[in-house]
Motif scaffolding. Structure first.
Motif, short mmCIF file in Angstrom:
data_model
loop_
_atom_site.label_atom_id
_atom_site.label_comp_id
_atom_site.label_asym_id
_atom_site.label_seq_id
_atom_site.Cartn_x
_atom_site.Cartn_y
_atom_site.Cartn_z
N GLN A 108 -29.86 -8.59 7.52
CA GLN A 108 -31.24 -8.54 6.87
C GLN A 108 -31.10 -8.24 5.73
N GLN A 109 -30.37 -7.45 4.99
CA GLN A 109 -30.49 -7.08 3.58
C GLN A 109 -29.80 -8.34 2.82
N ALA A 110 -28.68 -9.17 3.50
CA ALA A 110 -28.22 -10.20 2.58
C ALA A 110 -29.40 -11.28 2.41
N MET A 111 -30.31 -11.29 3.53
CA MET A 111 -31.49 -12.36 3.52
C MET A 111 -32.53 -11.94 2.21
N LYS A 112 -32.73 -10.58 2.51
CA LYS A 112 -33.60 -10.15 1.40
C LYS A 112 -33.02 -10.59 0.01
N ASN A 113 -31.73 -10.53 -0.10
CA ASN A 113 -31.00 -10.93 -1.49
C ASN A 113 -30.74 -12.32 -1.69
N ASN A 114 -31.18 -12.94 -0.72
CA ASN A 114 -31.03 -14.52 -0.83
C ASN A 114 -29.31 -14.71 -1.04
N ARG A 115 -28.61 -14.07 -0.22
CA ARG A 115 -27.23 -14.53 -0.34
C ARG A 115 -26.50 -14.40 1.05
N VAL A 116 -25.27 -14.82 1.46
CA VAL A 116 -24.53 -14.45 2.51
C VAL A 116 -23.52 -13.61 2.30
N ILE A 117 -23.19 -12.62 3.04
CA ILE A 117 -22.25 -11.47 2.81
C ILE A 117 -21.09 -11.79 3.68
N GLU A 118 -20.02 -11.97 3.00
CA GLU A 118 -18.48 -12.23 3.70
C GLU A 118 -18.29 -10.66 4.42
N CYS A 119 -17.89 -10.74 5.75
CA CYS A 119 -17.66 -9.56 6.38
C CYS A 119 -16.29 -9.57 7.26
N LEU A 120 -15.30 -8.54 7.43
CA LEU A 120 -14.38 -8.57 8.40
C LEU A 120 -14.64 -7.78 9.47
N LEU A 121 -14.30 -7.85 10.46
CA LEU A 121 -14.71 -6.85 11.68
C LEU A 121 -13.39 -6.04 11.70
N GLN A 122 -13.72 -4.76 11.66
CA GLN A 122 -12.73 -3.80 11.82
C GLN A 122 -12.38 -3.34 13.26
N ILE A 123 -11.04 -3.71 13.50
CA ILE A 123 -10.48 -3.64 14.78
C ILE A 123 -9.67 -2.21 14.97
N TYR A 124 -9.97 -1.69 16.13
CA TYR A 124 -9.30 -0.38 16.34
C TYR A 124 -7.66 -0.56 16.62
N ILE A 125 -6.66 -0.20 16.20
CA ILE A 125 -5.55 -0.60 16.62
C ILE A 125 -4.54 0.71 16.70
N SER A 126 -5.19 1.60 16.27
CA SER A 126 -4.23 2.97 15.93
C SER A 126 -4.13 3.82 17.02
N HIS A 127 -3.37 4.92 17.06
CA HIS A 127 -3.62 6.04 17.86
C HIS A 127 -4.25 7.32 17.34
N ASP A 128 -4.89 6.90 16.11
CA ASP A 128 -5.58 8.01 15.63
C ASP A 128 -7.00 8.03 16.09
N GLU A 129 -7.53 9.28 16.38
CA GLU A 129 -8.85 9.06 16.96
C GLU A 129 -9.99 9.11 16.04
N THR A 130 -9.50 9.53 14.87
CA THR A 130 -10.30 9.75 13.65
C THR A 130 -10.85 8.46 13.29
N LYS A 131 -9.95 7.19 13.47
CA LYS A 131 -10.34 5.83 12.92
C LYS A 131 -11.60 5.18 13.55
N PHE A 132 -12.11 4.30 12.92
CA PHE A 132 -13.44 3.67 13.30
C PHE A 132 -12.73 2.09 13.71
N GLY A 133 -13.71 1.31 14.49
CA GLY A 133 -13.16 -0.02 14.85
C GLY A 133 -13.58 -0.42 16.10
N LEU A 134 -13.86 -1.70 16.29
CA LEU A 134 -13.80 -2.19 17.78
C LEU A 134 -12.64 -2.76 18.63
#
Ligand SMILES: *Cc1c(COP(=O)(O)O)cnc(C)c1O
Length: 215
Positions: free
Chosen positions: A98-124
């Motif tokens: 939505q915000q990229a559209m408002k700025n008329n640009r395409v935003i590069e993204c990486l998906l963050q993957i949860y691979i660790s055993h640390d519960e504090t970390k984020f990711g899919l």
């Protein structure tokens, strides 16, 4: 000296691995010195710090965001961000679109993957990731481009655990690339100061290094 550290690290990793210098907690002067070596890709983990640094530093820096991003903050970075490495939900991806559209640009993204055993970390995890990629909502997003995956290994001395976590994200990377993407899906962002060597052995082509450069 940080200048020598950057030059030596780039020589060590070679042309096929991209170095993202993590500038969080560093002074403007230190970041400027890193910039003066010719380096242009920097990463911050907090939006507020990113905005302050962007304001104070040269305009041709390519900024990456590597920390957890709240949807209500996307609008502040959408005009300029090079890559959001910490995408961990469809909701966030929709807001970036939505915000990229408002700025008329395409935003590069990486998906963050949860691979660790640390519960504090984020990711899919793998299932959440596949669910996201197969959703109709995702397929309709035109202003975001997923160019790879990002992950963080467990904070541990156990090298074999780190290696197995990096191998798991590499195999997911290969699987997703084959099923859902073309060659634009090319960045495997794994490896930090303490574990970038293992990461590269496991197929990393983007490392995010801070403390060992600025030590
Ligand atoms: C801080 C941070 C890094 C860099 O860590 P160092 O140990 O300082 O090299 C890399 N990735 C993420 C997501 C970080 O938050």
């Amino acid at each position: 000296m940080l200048e020598q550290n950057i030059i030596a690290l780039k020589q060590e990793i070679g042309q096929n691995v991209q170095l993202i210098v993590v500038s969080k907690y560093r002074s403007i002067e230190e970041i400027q010195r890193a910039y003066n070596t010719g380096h242009r890709e920097f990463a911050e983990n907090r939006v507020q710090a990113l905005l302050e640094r962007k304001e104070a530093l040269p305009n041709d820096i390519q900024w990456h965001l590597i920390g957890h991003l709240q949807t209500n903050k996307v609008k502040y970075i959408a005009p300029f961000i090079q890559c959001i490495q910490s995408v961990d939900s469809l909701k966030l991806l929709k807001e970036i679109n939505q915000q990229a559209m408002k700025n008329n640009r395409v935003i590069e993204c990486l998906l963050q993957i949860y691979i660790s055993h640390d519960e504090t970390k984020f990711g899919l995890n793998r299932e959440e990731c596949i669910q996201l990629l197969e959703s109709d909502a995702f397929k309709s997003l035109e202003y975001v481009k997923i160019t790879g995956l990002m992950g963080m290994a467990t904070f541990t001395e156990d090298q074999s655990l780190i290696r197995s976590e990096f191998e798991s994200i590499k195999s997911l990377f290969d699987e997703l690339k084959e099923k859902y993407f073309d060659n634009a899906f090319r960045n495997l962002s794994i490896g930090m100061s303490s574990d970038y060597k293992i990461a590269i052995e496991c197929g990393s082509n983007m490392i995010r290094v801070g403390s060992s450069i600025f030590q």
